[in-house]
Scaffold this motif. Structure first.
Motif, PDB file in Angstrom:
ATOM      1  N   LEU A   1      43.327 -96.396 -13.846  1.00 48.76           N
ATOM      2  CA  LEU A   1      41.914 -96.150 -13.555  1.00 48.76           C
ATOM      3  C   LEU A   1      41.444 -95.027 -14.470  1.00 48.76           C
ATOM      4  O   LEU A   1      42.152 -94.032 -14.653  1.00 48.76           O
ATOM      5  N   ILE A   2      40.260 -95.198 -15.065  1.00 50.96           N
ATOM      6  CA  ILE A   2      39.662 -94.138 -15.880  1.00 50.96           C
ATOM      7  C   ILE A   2      38.446 -93.587 -15.156  1.00 50.96           C
ATOM      8  O   ILE A   2      37.570 -94.352 -14.734  1.00 50.96           O
ATOM      9  N   VAL A   3      38.391 -92.267 -15.012  1.00 47.54           N
ATOM     10  CA  VAL A   3      37.192 -91.623 -14.474  1.00 47.54           C
ATOM     11  C   VAL A   3      36.617 -90.721 -15.565  1.00 47.54           C
ATOM     12  O   VAL A   3      37.339 -90.000 -16.242  1.00 47.54           O
ATOM     13  N   GLU A   4      35.317 -90.785 -15.734  1.00 49.64           N
ATOM     14  CA  GLU A   4      34.621 -90.031 -16.779  1.00 49.64           C
ATOM     15  C   GLU A   4      33.380 -89.381 -16.176  1.00 49.64           C
ATOM     16  O   GLU A   4      32.552 -90.062 -15.575  1.00 49.64           O
ATOM     17  N   GLN A   5      33.265 -88.065 -16.331  1.00 52.09           N
ATOM     18  CA  GLN A   5      32.148 -87.358 -15.705  1.00 52.09           C
ATOM     19  C   GLN A   5      30.810 -87.608 -16.398  1.00 52.09           C
ATOM     20  O   GLN A   5      29.752 -87.438 -15.796  1.00 52.09           O
TER      21      GLN A   5
ATOM     22  N   GLU B   1      31.611 -89.947 -12.789  1.00 46.58           N
ATOM     23  CA  GLU B   1      32.528 -89.615 -11.695  1.00 46.58           C
ATOM     24  C   GLU B   1      33.410 -88.454 -12.148  1.00 46.58           C
ATOM     25  O   GLU B   1      34.244 -88.604 -13.034  1.00 46.58           O
ATOM     26  N   ARG B   2      33.209 -87.334 -11.550  1.00 48.85           N
ATOM     27  CA  ARG B   2      33.875 -86.099 -11.957  1.00 48.85           C
ATOM     28  C   ARG B   2      35.123 -85.833 -11.117  1.00 48.85           C
ATOM     29  O   ARG B   2      35.077 -85.912  -9.886  1.00 48.85           O
ATOM     30  N   MET B   3      36.234 -85.533 -11.780  1.00 48.88           N
ATOM     31  CA  MET B   3      37.440 -85.149 -11.056  1.00 48.88           C
ATOM     32  C   MET B   3      37.239 -83.761 -10.450  1.00 48.88           C
ATOM     33  O   MET B   3      36.782 -82.837 -11.124  1.00 48.88           O
ATOM     34  N   GLU B   4      37.590 -83.622  -9.178  1.00 48.51           N
ATOM     35  CA  GLU B   4      37.410 -82.344  -8.493  1.00 48.51           C
ATOM     36  C   GLU B   4      38.722 -81.686  -8.103  1.00 48.51           C
ATOM     37  O   GLU B   4      38.821 -80.463  -8.067  1.00 48.51           O
TER      38      GLU B   4
END
Length: 333
Positions: free
Chosen positions: A192-196, A255-258
């Protein structure tokens, strides 16, 4: 007295040598002037990735100087020198052109230093299961960042399986993240790729318009080798978009990693949108994704920006640049 036969060859050789030495001295004099001007103006700190030349290995061939389109390098006393540090944009063409491998590309300087996370040859940090690739780990070259992302997947595929939702969560959709996605596809990993940001590219997306982004091709899993050497920001992003369409890479934008928390045989990655259980995490977030803010009224207004993408849109306008560092000087210029 007759002229010796060898004089026929010696005279032109002396003429050529004299011309070469004179031209070299003139070039070195110009380099000294430019370097002194940069020093007098306080423009001595490169903004990011930049070359450090080993004077012992440098033969003074000038290959690096000719390869630098920003004219950041010059020749002084027969050795290549970074004479215009703030002109350097870190694409690494100089290092690629050096026949003696006398150039090392680095982020930090003696004055400001640079904190680089420690990773092993497999790109794994001291926290088992968390990997780092690309600019965050000290590699700013786009082609090498992409290669590192793919190579990290070669290590992650060797990890023992788990009942988690994913084998790897990739944080960041820049060069390292995209390379990692292709590596994950090749190894049939659940990823899965998350990119802010709202688009791919990472730091590349923030480059000024038409900035040269790459000066050498790169070979990646699934898609093979890029078929161009020197490419600007727009063309590179267009190429990546084509790869996404061709391979079906899925990216969770905006979608920002927290937070990342250890959990059983893996981790829980908490983002601004959801939580994901994964066996491993690859941080491909770069070093400049979140600009520093002043915490003053008005800084969220539409006319306040934190990145200079297209200088032309500010033509004939009054602009205030806040800051006194290298980025501020580069923006003002």
């Amino acid at each position: 007295m007759p002229i010796p036969d060898y004089a026929i060859y010696l005279i032109p050789l002396i003429f050529i040598l004299t011309f070469y030495v004179g031209r070299r001295k003139k070039s070195e004099k110009k380099s000294v002037i430019q370097m002194n001007e940069a020093i007098s103006q306080g423009l001595t700190e490169p903004a990011s990735l930049h070359p450090v030349i080993d004077p012992v290995r440098c033969l003074g061939s000038g290959s690096c100087i000719r390869a630098c389109p920003e004219q950041a390098l010059g020749m002084i006393k027969g050795k290549a020198v970074l004479i215009n540090p703030t002109h350097c944009i870190g694409h690494g063409a100089c290092a690629a052109a050096c026949p003696q491998d006398a150039i090392t590309l680095v982020f930090g300087t003696e004055k400001r230093g640079m904190d680089i996370p420690q990773v092993d040859p497999a790109f794994e940090t001291n926290v088992k299961g968390i990997f780092i690739a690309g600019e965050l780990g000290g590699m700013g070259l786009i082609r090498k960042s992409a290669s590192q992302g793919a190579q990290a997947m070669d290590s992650i595929v060797k990890l023992k399986g788990s009942a988690n939702d994913y084998d790897v969560v990739i944080v960041g959709a820049g060069p390292a993240g995209m390379g990692a996605a292709l590596g994950a596809i090749q190894h049939k990993l659940r990823y899965l790729i998350v990119e802010q940001e709202v688009s791919l590219g990472g730091a590349i997306f923030q480059y000024p318009r038409n900035k040269i982004a790459m000066t050498a091709p790169v070979k990646l899993p699934v898609v093979g080798e890029m078929h161009f050497k020197e490419v600007c920001k727009e063309k590179l992003l267009e190429w990546w978009l084509g790869i996404i369409e061709k391979t079906g890479i899925k990216i969770n934008y905006n979608e920002r990693m927290e937070n990342v928390t250890p959990y059983d045989n893996g981790f829980i990655v908490k983002t601004s949108q959801s939580e994901y259980k994964t066996r491993s995490v690859l941080l491909a977030i770069g070093r400049r994704g979140t600009p520093r803010k002043l915490g003053v009224p008005g800084e969220e207004l539409p006319k306040v920006v934190y990145r200079l993408i297209d200088p032309e849109q500010y033509r004939n306008m009054h602009v205030i640049v806040v800051g006194g560092g290298d980025s501020a000087v580069e923006a003002a210029m």
